[in-house]
Design a protein around this motif. Structure first.
Motif, short mmCIF file in Angstrom:
data_model
loop_
_atom_site.label_atom_id
_atom_site.label_comp_id
_atom_site.label_asym_id
_atom_site.label_seq_id
_atom_site.Cartn_x
_atom_site.Cartn_y
_atom_site.Cartn_z
N GLY A 62 0.86 -1.17 0.00
CA GLY A 62 0.00 0.00 0.00
C GLY A 62 0.90 1.22 0.00
O GLY A 62 1.93 1.24 0.68
N THR A 82 -6.61 1.31 3.19
CA THR A 82 -6.55 0.54 1.94
C THR A 82 -6.06 -0.87 2.19
O THR A 82 -6.67 -1.85 1.74
N CYS A 83 -4.97 -1.00 2.91
CA CYS A 83 -4.36 -2.33 3.12
C CYS A 83 -5.29 -3.26 3.91
O CYS A 83 -5.39 -4.45 3.59
N ARG A 85 -8.48 -3.23 4.01
CA ARG A 85 -9.55 -3.69 3.12
C ARG A 85 -9.01 -4.72 2.11
O ARG A 85 -9.71 -5.66 1.75
N GLU A 86 -7.79 -4.51 1.67
CA GLU A 86 -7.21 -5.45 0.71
C GLU A 86 -7.05 -6.85 1.30
O GLU A 86 -7.21 -7.85 0.60
N SER A 207 -4.81 1.53 -8.81
CA SER A 207 -5.83 1.89 -7.84
C SER A 207 -6.30 0.66 -7.08
O SER A 207 -6.41 -0.43 -7.65
N SER A 208 -6.58 0.85 -5.81
CA SER A 208 -7.11 -0.25 -5.01
C SER A 208 -8.49 -0.64 -5.51
O SER A 208 -9.32 0.22 -5.81
N ASN A 211 -10.71 -0.18 -1.94
CA ASN A 211 -10.84 1.09 -1.22
C ASN A 211 -10.70 2.24 -2.21
O ASN A 211 -9.60 2.52 -2.70
N GLY A 214 -7.62 4.70 -2.76
CA GLY A 214 -6.37 4.11 -2.29
C GLY A 214 -5.50 3.66 -3.44
O GLY A 214 -5.99 3.40 -4.54
N ASN A 216 -2.02 1.20 -4.69
CA ASN A 216 -1.13 0.08 -4.41
C ASN A 216 0.03 0.07 -5.38
O ASN A 216 -0.02 0.71 -6.45
#
Length: 246
Positions: A62, A82-83, A85-86, A207-208, A211, A214, A216
């Motif tokens: 992230g 973000t992370c 949620r990933e 893009s994530s 999220n 967010g 990556n």
């Protein structure tokens, strides 16, 4: 696009402000607390993922980009959201997760990355197409006033159009634990990553899918970044989607 206008979609590793990597849980199955090795992918713990073909090891992080810092209130929280949620940690009762910061060395700061987030400022593909059409409908006098900027602007928008197509149509969530389905769904990503790597890029900023807003980074070479041993591992507990350190 990458042969004639690669600079428009290219950034360097030094354009990234912060890099973080998260993992579910804080301990190994045998009860030992996580150590640094837990966060460094290798052939034994690497799993099939969006960009790495079976048998290959990439590192996923992230990130925050330096160009976005003015719009980010809390950089750590921005990446953390973000992370987490990933790795699908939200929605669980009393979920435990760990994180580790990573750094790039001075020698690696100029590694090329293709940036698939540069067109995020456009709502959809039609926004870009409309701008291209308006430029093409200019009369000769208007074009002459713009001079070389006219051609450059068209070129910029065409790059944005290609990036927007890739980002919107390919980067959609693949939510399944079935490896056969994952391998099928990820096949286009693997082909894309192989091509990008063949063009001497070290990774992809994207893009994530979990999220909105967010970002990556996937690096094709795990050794392009190194863990921040000084700061060490941070542990979190998530209760009803509230993130707390412990």
């Amino acid at each position: 696009m990458l042969k004639s206008n690669s600079n428009k979609a290219t950034i360097r590793l030094q354009n990234i402000s912060s890099l973080m990597r998260f993992a579910n849980e804080v301990k190994y199955k045998d009860g030992r607390p996580y150590d640094i090795d837990r966060f460094i992918p290798n052939s034994e713990n690497a799993s099939l993922n969006r960009f790495n073909p079976p048998g290959e090891v990439f590192i996923y992080l992230g990130i925050s980009l330096k160009r976005d810092l003015n719009n980010i209130k809390d950089e750590v929280d921005y990446i953390t959201q973000t992370c987490i949620r990933e790795i699908r940690a939200f929605g669980k009762e009393n979920a435990y997760v760990s994180s580790l910061n990573f750094n790039y060395s001075r020698d690696n700061r100029n590694i090329k990355l293709i940036d698939l987030t540069i067109a995020d400022k456009y709502n959809d593909l039609d926004d870009i197409v409309d701008k291209i059409v308006k430029l093409q409908m200019m009369n000769d006098n208007e074009r002459n006033k713009m001079g070389y900027k006219y051609k450059n602007r068209i070129s910029d928008l065409l790059v944005m159009m290609n990036i927007k197509l890739i980002s919107d149509e390919i980067f959609k969530p693949v939510i399944t634990n079935d490896e056969k389905i994952q391998e099928y769904e990820y096949a286009p990503f693997h082909a894309f990553a192989n091509y990008i790597r063949s063009r001497d890029y070290g990774g992809i900023v994207y893009s994530s899918t979990m999220n909105k807003g967010g970002k990556n980074l996937v690096l094709f070479n795990v050794e392009d970044v190194e863990p921040n041993i000084k700061d060490g591992i941070t542990k979190y507990i998530i209760k009803e989607n509230i993130i707390e350190k412990f």
